[in-house]
Enzyme design. Structure first.
Site, mmCIF file in Angstrom:
data_model
loop_
_atom_site.group_PDB
_atom_site.id
_atom_site.type_symbol
_atom_site.label_atom_id
_atom_site.label_comp_id
_atom_site.label_asym_id
_atom_site.label_seq_id
_atom_site.Cartn_x
_atom_site.Cartn_y
_atom_site.Cartn_z
ATOM 1 N N THR A 85 1.920 -4.497 -6.448
ATOM 2 C CA THR A 85 2.271 -5.112 -7.946
ATOM 3 C C THR A 85 3.633 -4.922 -7.835
ATOM 4 O OG1 THR A 85 1.768 -4.941 -9.943
ATOM 5 C CG2 THR A 85 1.488 -2.835 -8.837
ATOM 6 N N TYR A 126 -0.456 3.459 -13.118
ATOM 7 C CA TYR A 126 -0.733 2.282 -12.037
ATOM 8 C C TYR A 126 0.561 1.993 -11.235
ATOM 9 C CZ TYR A 126 -1.880 -2.504 -10.820
ATOM 10 O OH TYR A 126 -1.972 -3.598 -10.112
#
Length: 313
Positions: free
Chosen positions: A124, A146
């Site tokens: 990501t 995250y």
């Protein structure tokens, strides 16, 4: 090829499984059907895949006997399964166990195989931190649990490639939207609010955030292209996204234009760890993967609105 897709009932995983199947590959699929968001949406995705002959097995990478899914007859793995987002009610333990430990358990099984699958790790832009505008060779500065745990998972995979224990790559995706987008994500929420006269929760200041909003099929183009470029992809990182930047405010206005309505905005405090800018630098992917995203924001959102109307009618 025989290909395993993890997280296949989710947004991007389901689209990728579908595309791989359409390209003639034999696709096996697993998902843990986490309650992070409404499971019925994942079930709709699995029903769509099942109609095409792709069966999604229920398995949690943290606990399941992974040798039942990862074996020497698997040619490639596309690893989407993860604890997503930067939700305040998600614990560090959930990010750690789903993103790091689950990935390591897969790698432990692969290490025992004589014939190892090519491993495509789905990462990501959150790895880069608050300003995701860097090239793949620049140092990442993740600012959320995250981002930190997805970076750790990426480096686990690349560590194995550096020691020649497997062949694989990591793909850093940018602000993906489109049909099947999660209900906690920007555009599905906006469309829901616009169609059902609900106030949209906007984090303070986020209307100015810049994003490389990338249509899901453009992302899938880049993901599946790895299969044709395994040699150049091995041990490498690639950014996948569009170079076009739009503010969140532009995204809101575009949805309002498509729906023909004004969406009521409800202000919320800023979200810690949220990125103020993402701009995909895709020079490397263009050169080595012939990657060329083409879908404009309005065109992609029109497709997402049509999906939402059809799914939630």
């Amino acid at each position: 090829m025989k290909i395993l897709v993890t997280g296949a009932a989710g947004f991007i995983g389901s689209h990728t499984a579908e595309r791989l199947h359409a390209l003639g590959h034999e696709v096996s699929a697993i998902d843990n059907f986490s309650s992070y968001y409404d499971i019925s949406l994942k079930q709709k995705n699995t029903e769509t895949l099942a109609r095409q002959g792709i069966i999604v097995a229920k398995a949690d990478l943290r606990f399941a006997d992974l040798s039942a899914y990862i074996s020497e007859d698997i040619d490639a793995i596309f690893h989407f399964a993860a604890q997503p987002g930067i939700a305040a009610d998600s614990t560090f333990e959930s990010y750690f166990s789903n993103n790091i430990q689950a990935t390591q358990r897969m790698l432990d099984v692969i290490e025992t195989l004589e014939k190892k699958p090519f491993f495509v790790n789905i990462a990501t832009s959150s790895i880069y931190g608050l300003h995701a505008t860097l090239t793949e060779s620049e140092a990442p500065l993740p600012a959320s649990w995250y981002g930190v745990t997805k970076l750790a998972a990426e480096q686990l995979v690349l560590g194995y490639t550096r020691r020649n224990l497997l062949r694989g790559t990591s793909l850093r995706l940018y602000s993906v939207y489109g049909p099947r987008e999660r209900p906690d994500k920007l555009y599905t929420r906006l469309i829901d609010c616009g169609l059902n006269n609900k106030p949209f929760p906007l984090y303070e200041g986020s209307e100015k955030h810049l994003r490389s909003f990338t249509y899901v099929q453009d992302i899938v183009d880049g993901i599946v292209s790895v299969l044709e470029h395994q040699e150049v992809c091995n041990a490498e990182i690639f950014n996948l996204g569009t170079e076009e930047e739009n503010t969140t405010a532009t995204g809101i206005a575009t949805v309002e234009e498509i729906l023909g309505t004004k969406i009521s905005i409800q202000s919320h405090p800023p979200r810690p760890g949220d990125q103020s800018r993402t701009k995909a630098n895709i020079d490397k992917a263009r050169k080595l993967l012939d990657y060329n995203p083409k879908t404009g924001l309005k065109e992609g959102l029109e497709a997402q609105v049509a999906w939402f109307r059809d799914t939630f009618k």
